[in-house]
Enzyme design. Structure first.
Site, PDB file in Angstrom:
ATOM      1  N   HIS A 129      -7.629 -43.392 -30.937  1.00  0.00           N
ATOM      2  CA  HIS A 129      -8.225 -44.512 -31.507  1.00  0.00           C
ATOM      3  C   HIS A 129      -9.626 -44.266 -32.049  1.00  0.00           C
ATOM      4  O   HIS A 129     -10.194 -44.677 -32.375  1.00  0.00           O
ATOM      5  CB  HIS A 129      -8.770 -45.847 -30.468  1.00  0.00           C
ATOM      6  CG  HIS A 129      -7.377 -46.445 -29.955  1.00  0.00           C
ATOM      7  ND1 HIS A 129      -6.787 -46.095 -28.516  1.00  0.00           N
ATOM      8  CD2 HIS A 129      -6.214 -47.476 -29.992  1.00  0.00           C
ATOM      9  CE1 HIS A 129      -5.925 -46.834 -28.091  1.00  0.00           C
ATOM     10  NE2 HIS A 129      -6.265 -47.558 -28.938  1.00  0.00           N
ATOM     11  N   ASP A 231      -6.418 -10.142   3.085  1.00  0.00           N
ATOM     12  CA  ASP A 231      -4.393  -9.830   3.690  1.00  0.00           C
ATOM     13  C   ASP A 231      -4.588  -8.216   2.944  1.00  0.00           C
ATOM     14  O   ASP A 231      -3.957  -8.210   1.526  1.00  0.00           O
ATOM     15  CB  ASP A 231      -3.857 -10.727   3.169  1.00  0.00           C
ATOM     16  CG  ASP A 231      -2.406 -10.254   3.763  1.00  0.00           C
ATOM     17  OD1 ASP A 231      -2.679  -8.997   4.176  1.00  0.00           O
ATOM     18  OD2 ASP A 231      -1.731 -10.949   3.510  1.00  0.00           O
ATOM     19  N   HIS A 234      -0.620  -6.453   3.158  1.00  0.00           N
ATOM     20  CA  HIS A 234       0.405  -6.470   2.444  1.00  0.00           C
ATOM     21  C   HIS A 234       0.892  -5.893   1.480  1.00  0.00           C
ATOM     22  O   HIS A 234       1.494  -5.232   0.966  1.00  0.00           O
ATOM     23  CB  HIS A 234       0.434  -8.137   2.035  1.00  0.00           C
ATOM     24  CG  HIS A 234      -0.135  -8.588   0.590  1.00  0.00           C
ATOM     25  ND1 HIS A 234      -1.718  -7.925   0.583  1.00  0.00           N
ATOM     26  CD2 HIS A 234       0.355  -8.312  -0.609  1.00  0.00           C
ATOM     27  CE1 HIS A 234      -2.020  -8.126  -1.047  1.00  0.00           C
ATOM     28  NE2 HIS A 234      -0.567  -7.760  -1.294  1.00  0.00           N
ATOM     29  N   HIS A 239       3.543  -3.796  -1.537  1.00  0.00           N
ATOM     30  CA  HIS A 239       3.224  -2.957  -3.384  1.00  0.00           C
ATOM     31  C   HIS A 239       3.656  -1.498  -3.216  1.00  0.00           C
ATOM     32  O   HIS A 239       3.025  -0.875  -3.534  1.00  0.00           O
ATOM     33  CB  HIS A 239       1.741  -3.185  -3.869  1.00  0.00           C
ATOM     34  CG  HIS A 239       1.480  -4.138  -3.659  1.00  0.00           C
ATOM     35  ND1 HIS A 239       2.306  -5.407  -4.802  1.00  0.00           N
ATOM     36  CD2 HIS A 239       0.768  -4.948  -3.337  1.00  0.00           C
ATOM     37  CE1 HIS A 239       1.563  -6.184  -4.768  1.00  0.00           C
ATOM     38  NE2 HIS A 239       0.319  -6.810  -3.407  1.00  0.00           N
ATOM     39  N   ASP A 382       4.124  -9.926  -5.286  1.00  0.00           N
ATOM     40  CA  ASP A 382       3.697 -11.333  -4.906  1.00  0.00           C
ATOM     41  C   ASP A 382       3.828 -12.740  -4.671  1.00  0.00           C
ATOM     42  O   ASP A 382       3.852 -13.094  -4.322  1.00  0.00           O
ATOM     43  CB  ASP A 382       1.527 -11.245  -4.858  1.00  0.00           C
ATOM     44  CG  ASP A 382       0.894 -10.063  -4.655  1.00  0.00           C
ATOM     45  OD1 ASP A 382       1.029  -9.716  -3.938  1.00  0.00           O
ATOM     46  OD2 ASP A 382      -0.251  -9.672  -5.761  1.00  0.00           O
TER      47      ASP A 382
END
Lengths: 467, 185, 105
Positions: A129, A231, A234, A239, A382
């Site tokens: 508007h 972490d 991991h 990886h 990931d």
């Protein structure tokens, strides 16, 4: 609240103040985190009711990352982002200050800013508007020539809802919807000691490379946040392929890897770091960057002290509770915006030192693209982990099985003179346990005195001693 | 460097269409390239389709007002790819690792190429080639990612064959509606 | 012609609003030394132009950002239905600004 039908007092102006639920209006979700057994109930990753409580208890109260100062250098420069699922505009005012505004017209709720970013805006006009708002969010006028004559309408009292508090820490702009929240510095607490590894390792501070990479991952927002909070474990398994591609070998930092490493946590914010100087930087694949960081680390010793100077490019990762993460030395900087219990929008940038040579800035841009971007050799692996960690909880029996967060129980380091709750070694669930403890504190407590004085508060050690 | 190899320059002149024989040869090249990528034969792709001086760029597409002079993308800002040959080799090196978990079990790929247009350039050894693509990746049971976009390629003639010297990839998504980009486009 | 103000009141780049008995308010600005007089009410949504600003030789309405060229009143960045702005003839005489705000006999 019932809507005024026109016969009420005060010339029929409706009270527009919202009423928010409190912790007591939700079930006792804090018990889903069991500190004694170091277990997390999987419903925190999948349950819609838990998620709705998170939007209120966490995202409508915590200080959230909004923008880097360098993204909006001049008056009228703006970016659009999210606080939880709330769409907000971050805009530089004519006096140089920054305001954050809810991106929703108070008339019918339409979004008033449709673009990701822009410069030198004059204001924001709703497409529906034509209601027009200044850079400060105030209503300037409408399009119908009828409102000004209507008694329900008082222009000065209508505008885009401002985010209650906005503040900066060394280039990073944060905001909170909670007017009762303590200052940003109190919210970050002693974690600023660790933020400075990235934000203040050189005169001139930092800036973001232009643009942003946005992507969707079908995972709960806490999986990536806890991954970055502590972490590193991991990396060795997840990886391998990326490390092989870039370094020509798997992730192997030697037998003594964990001797120098530590984790530190303050109010659920956490960093895990080694002190290997260039471990993270090496994974970008450009020897020039490794040389740059060795040099930077030497120069930063006077500024940051020995420990932090060695951490500038070291194998390391960090999260500021709830959903901002970064990798020192690798220079990816990101926010995990929740989009339901099972989806996030990941927005990521490359952060560089403002005074770094242009060639170095561009190598960081390319290195981050090669590693932590949707096509990056690390990020690719990931996403799938986080998606399936989230999705398997659709199984009723599966989601009754608690998750194990007990690595390194009892490994608190009481001798190392560093700020925060410090644990020995970085192969440790300590920061993740404290992240979920903080999560439970937010779910349980309505007042900030309880929030700031619980189990996640740092023990009283002086920062001066650490430096 | 020839201007047309400058990655930051969009194609402008479309006034010299290549002859039908050249167009057919380029079409064969692009289809063979797509089939090579569908087979995940990434080393073959580098060896047979990519030139030594490749510049492979895919910017992020920002949503900006039409009046915004910056436009939706700018070379030097954030991008998904901005690679030379040595960087493409790193990506390929990950794909062939058995522990590339997002590719093991294998992703099922399909590269659909269409809207191919071939133009002569100021350099007789270089062709300007436009195409559109649909990339479909399906994984595990029901994971499916679809990306649509356009490419502006510069192909260099190598005898009867071609090699890719430049590729600009402009996708139609702002937020990438996928968790990753485990492919080349 | 009607006297509006002292000519020194009209500052380069700023917009001055003047109320005139019996007539709609007017606005004045100075650009590159020259004085311009125009209606204070934007012809689009009837907002006050004196709450806007002058940029690159144009008056910008602060509400929907319609831009009017100083002098000709030609509209740019035109909101739907917005006509050009009609500027008033004016004179700087003996340190006073006069303008013809209505058709005079």
């Amino acid at each position: 609240m019932t809507m005024c039908r026109g016969s009420c007092q005060g010339a029929g102006r409706p009270d527009m103040t919202p009423v928010y639920p409190t912790a007591g209006s939700y079930p006792d979700f804090a018990r889903l985190v069991n500190r004694d057994t170091a277990q997390v109930d999987r419903r925190v990753f999948s349950d819609e009711a838990v998620y709705q409580a998170e939007l209120r208890q966490i995202f409508a109260r915590a200080w959230l990352f909004l923008a880097h100062e360098s993204q909006i250098p001049g008056p009228g420069d703006f970016i659009r982002t999210s606080m939880g699922e709330d769409d907000v505009i971050i805009v530089r005012q004519r006096d140089g200050s920054v305001k954050a505004l809810l991106n929703s017209c108070p008339h019918r709720g339409n979004r008033v800013c449709m673009v990701d970013a822009g410069s030198k805006a004059r204001g924001f006009i709703c497409n529906y508007h034509g209601w027009s708002f200044g850079l400060d969010g105030g209503l300037r006028g409408t399009d119908g020539k009828v409102y000004e004559k209507d008694e329900s309408f008082e222009k000065a009292q209508i505008g885009l809802t401002p985010v209650a508090q906005v503040a900066s820490y060394k280039g990073l702009i944060f905001g909170t919807f909670d007017p009762e929240a303590p200052s940003l510095e109190e919210f970050l607490g002693d974690f600023t000691f660790y933020l400075d590894i990235m934000l203040d390792n050189e005169e001139g501070g930092t800036e973001f490379v232009g643009g942003a990479i946005r992507s969707e991952i079908d995972c709960n927002w806490k999986f990536p946040a806890e991954n970055f909070v502590g972490d590193i474990l991991h990396a060795f398994w997840t990886h391998q392929s990326g490390a092989q591609a870039i370094l020509g070998g798997g992730v192997d930092l030697g037998k003594r890897y964990d001797e120098l490493a530590f984790q530190a946590s303050v109010y659920g914010h956490g960093i895990e770091t080694n002190l290997d100087k260039v471990g993270n930087t090496r994974t970008l694949g450009y020897p020039e960057l490794v040389d740059y960081v060795f040099d930077l680390s030497e120069r930063a010793r006077a500024r940051l002290g020995e420990v932090r100077a060695r951490a500038i490019g070291a194998v390391s990762s960090a999260t500021v509770f709830p959903n901002m993460s970064f990798l020192p030395g690798q220079n990816t900087f990101r926010v995990w915006h929740p989009r339901g219990p099972g989806k996030i929008e990941l927005v990521s940038w490359t952060i560089v030192n403002r005074n770094a040579p242009e060639r170095i800035k561009d190598l960081y841009r390319k290195g981050v693209m090669m590693t932590f971007s949707p096509g990056g050799v690390f990020e690719m692996d990931d996403g799938e982990n986080w998606e399936y960690s989230t999705r398997v909880n659709q199984g009723f029996v599966t989601r009754q099985q608690p998750l194990h967060y007990a690595l390194g129980l009892g490994s608190e380091d009481l001798e190392r003179n560093l700020p925060g709750i410090v644990h020995k070694g970085s192969l440790n669930d300590a920061n993740q346990r404290l992240f979920y403890t903080r999560w439970a504190e937010f779910m349980e407590h309505d007042n900030w005195a309880d929030l700031q004085n619980g189990a996640t508060a740092a023990p009283a050690r002086t920062r001066a001693a650490a430096e | 460097m020839t201007d047309i190899l400058d990655i930051s320059r969009p194609f402008t002149a479309y006034d010299r269409p290549a002859d039908a024989e050249t167009e057919r040869a380029v079409t064969r090249f692009l289809n063979a390239e797509a089939r090579t990528l569908d087979r995940e034969a990434y080393q073959e792709w580098l060896d047979h389709f990519v030139d030594e001086d490749i510049h492979y760029w895919m910017p992020d597409m920002e949503t900006r007002n039409r009046s915004d002079a910056r436009g939706p993308y700018r070379h030097g800002d954030s991008a998904y790819f901005d690679d030379t040959l040595s960087e493409l080799k790193v990506r390929v090196a990950r794909f062939v690792e058995p522990s590339a978990w997002a590719d093991n079990p294998a992703t099922r790929h399909l590269h659909l190429i269409s809207n191919i247009e071939v133009y002569e350039t100021g350099d007789p050894s270089l062709l300007a080639v436009c195409s559109a693509f649909t990339n479909v990746r399906n994984r595990n049971e029901t994971d499916q990612d679809v990306i649509h976009g356009r490419r502006e390629d510069v192909l260099r003639r190598h005898g009867d064959d071609f090699r890719l010297a430049r590729r600009r990839i402009l996708i139609v998504q702002n937020v990438l509606l996928s968790k990753n980009l485990n492919t080349f486009l | 012609m009607i006297e509006l103000c002292n000519s020194t009141d009209v500052v380069e780049g700023e917009i001055l609003r003047r109320d005139v008995d019996g007539l709609p308010a007017v606005a004045l600005t100075r650009h590159e030394g020259q004085i311009f007089v125009f209606p204070d009410t934007c012809p689009h949504a009837e907002e006050s132009l004196s709450e806007g600003w002058v940029e690159d030789g144009r008056v910008v309405c602060g509400v929907h950002f319609a831009e009017f060229e100083l002098g000709s009143g030609e509209v740019h960045n035109r909101p739907a239905g917005c006509p050009n702005l009609t500027f008033f003839t004016c004179e700087d005489r003996d340190g006073k600004v006069f303008a013809r705000l209505k058709e005079e006999a």
